[in-house]
Write a protein that holds these residues in place. Sequence first.
Motif, PDB file in Angstrom:
ATOM      1  N   ASP A 128       0.843  -1.198   0.000  1.00 44.72           N
ATOM      2  CA  ASP A 128       0.000   0.000   0.000  1.00 44.72           C
ATOM      3  C   ASP A 128       0.881   1.252   0.000  1.00 44.72           C
ATOM      4  O   ASP A 128       2.106   1.187   0.096  1.00 44.72           O
ATOM      5  CB  ASP A 128      -0.940   0.014   1.217  1.00 44.72           C
ATOM      6  N   ASP A 129       0.228   2.411  -0.088  1.00 46.87           N
ATOM      7  CA  ASP A 129       0.952   3.679  -0.164  1.00 46.87           C
ATOM      8  C   ASP A 129       1.647   4.032   1.147  1.00 46.87           C
ATOM      9  O   ASP A 129       2.677   4.720   1.131  1.00 46.87           O
ATOM     10  CB  ASP A 129       0.006   4.806  -0.565  1.00 46.87           C
ATOM     11  N   ASP A 130       1.097   3.614   2.273  1.00 47.76           N
ATOM     12  CA  ASP A 130       1.769   3.876   3.548  1.00 47.76           C
ATOM     13  C   ASP A 130       3.136   3.206   3.575  1.00 47.76           C
ATOM     14  O   ASP A 130       4.123   3.791   4.049  1.00 47.76           O
ATOM     15  CB  ASP A 130       0.918   3.374   4.718  1.00 47.76           C
ATOM     16  N   TYR A 131       3.186   2.000   3.067  1.00 49.40           N
ATOM     17  CA  TYR A 131       4.464   1.274   3.009  1.00 49.40           C
ATOM     18  C   TYR A 131       5.424   1.976   2.053  1.00 49.40           C
ATOM     19  O   TYR A 131       6.617   2.127   2.351  1.00 49.40           O
ATOM     20  CB  TYR A 131       4.212  -0.161   2.555  1.00 49.40           C
ATOM     21  N   ARG A 132       4.903   2.415   0.904  1.00 47.61           N
ATOM     22  CA  ARG A 132       5.758   3.117  -0.063  1.00 47.61           C
ATOM     23  C   ARG A 132       6.296   4.417   0.523  1.00 47.61           C
ATOM     24  O   ARG A 132       7.454   4.772   0.305  1.00 47.61           O
ATOM     25  CB  ARG A 132       4.969   3.399  -1.344  1.00 47.61           C
ATOM     26  N   LEU A 133       5.466   5.117   1.270  1.00 48.05           N
ATOM     27  CA  LEU A 133       5.926   6.353   1.883  1.00 48.05           C
ATOM     28  C   LEU A 133       7.046   6.094   2.875  1.00 48.05           C
ATOM     29  O   LEU A 133       8.051   6.821   2.892  1.00 48.05           O
ATOM     30  CB  LEU A 133       4.767   7.069   2.576  1.00 48.05           C
ATOM     31  N   THR A 209       5.722  12.393  -2.503  1.00 42.83           N
ATOM     32  CA  THR A 209       6.999  13.104  -2.469  1.00 42.83           C
ATOM     33  C   THR A 209       6.997  14.255  -1.481  1.00 42.83           C
ATOM     34  O   THR A 209       8.032  14.570  -0.890  1.00 42.83           O
ATOM     35  CB  THR A 209       7.384  13.620  -3.866  1.00 42.83           C
ATOM     36  N   ALA A 210       5.857  14.909  -1.294  1.00 43.41           N
ATOM     37  CA  ALA A 210       5.808  16.057  -0.372  1.00 43.41           C
ATOM     38  C   ALA A 210       6.152  15.623   1.047  1.00 43.41           C
ATOM     39  O   ALA A 210       6.935  16.288   1.743  1.00 43.41           O
ATOM     40  CB  ALA A 210       4.435  16.712  -0.422  1.00 43.41           C
ATOM     41  N   GLU A 211       5.572  14.501   1.489  1.00 45.61           N
ATOM     42  CA  GLU A 211       5.861  14.012   2.842  1.00 45.61           C
ATOM     43  C   GLU A 211       7.300  13.517   2.953  1.00 45.61           C
ATOM     44  O   GLU A 211       7.954  13.713   3.980  1.00 45.61           O
ATOM     45  CB  GLU A 211       4.876  12.900   3.216  1.00 45.61           C
TER      46      GLU A 211
END
Length: 223
Positions: A128-133, A209-211
């Motif tokens: 998921d995106d949380d993991y990617r972040l 990318t912002a985070e």
Amino acid sequence: MNRAIDSRCLRSVGRNVQVPFRVKLGWKERNMELLCTRVVRVLPGKRLVCYGKWGDKEIVAKFFLDCRRAKKHTAREVRGIRALQEAGITTPELLFEATLPPDRTPVLGFKRIVSSLNLAEIWDQAPDDDYRLRLLQRAVVVIAALHNAGLKQDDPHFKNLLVNGEKIYAIDGDLVDTRHKGRPLAWRKSLKNLAYFFAQIPPLFEQLTAEAFKVYAAQRGWA
């Protein structure tokens, strides 16, 4: 081809490198044997990267086959790796600097980080995106450490970062620019280098990318 071969053979076979094969290397005024078991990357007549065994050690061997530029590229690789180590950035250990007969072709042997995957492979498997972040945030911490030390990878792509558990390894010292070593990389150069890294992220995930940049800026001490 589980037999001893030399540099002339490796140049002549082009992309058709058959494994396993053995090489006898000169190292510290003595000979040693290396078994290559898997080809990782091949640039015919220029570069060959293999997984192999050196005694009981799992290694990554880099053969610099370009007769005209081999010494230059080897020196740059070693210089980049030493700079990473001096900056405290995790990178695979350089185990030996050897030569392959008959023309003393340079060969570098690195400790293989077994069970590691590069960032691109981990990204593709992310649930998921949380993991990617979290992956991106960990990656930009490494990039910020490079920049704080005055270093940058000239081609900062996902495959130049290895992930092994909680550790991220920077690899490919040949691409490490050391010209500004010892003082933090300038703001403009830093942003340009980071932008190259972020540019690899598919548009679907650009919002991450912002985070990730906030983490980078904190590591640099930027507002």
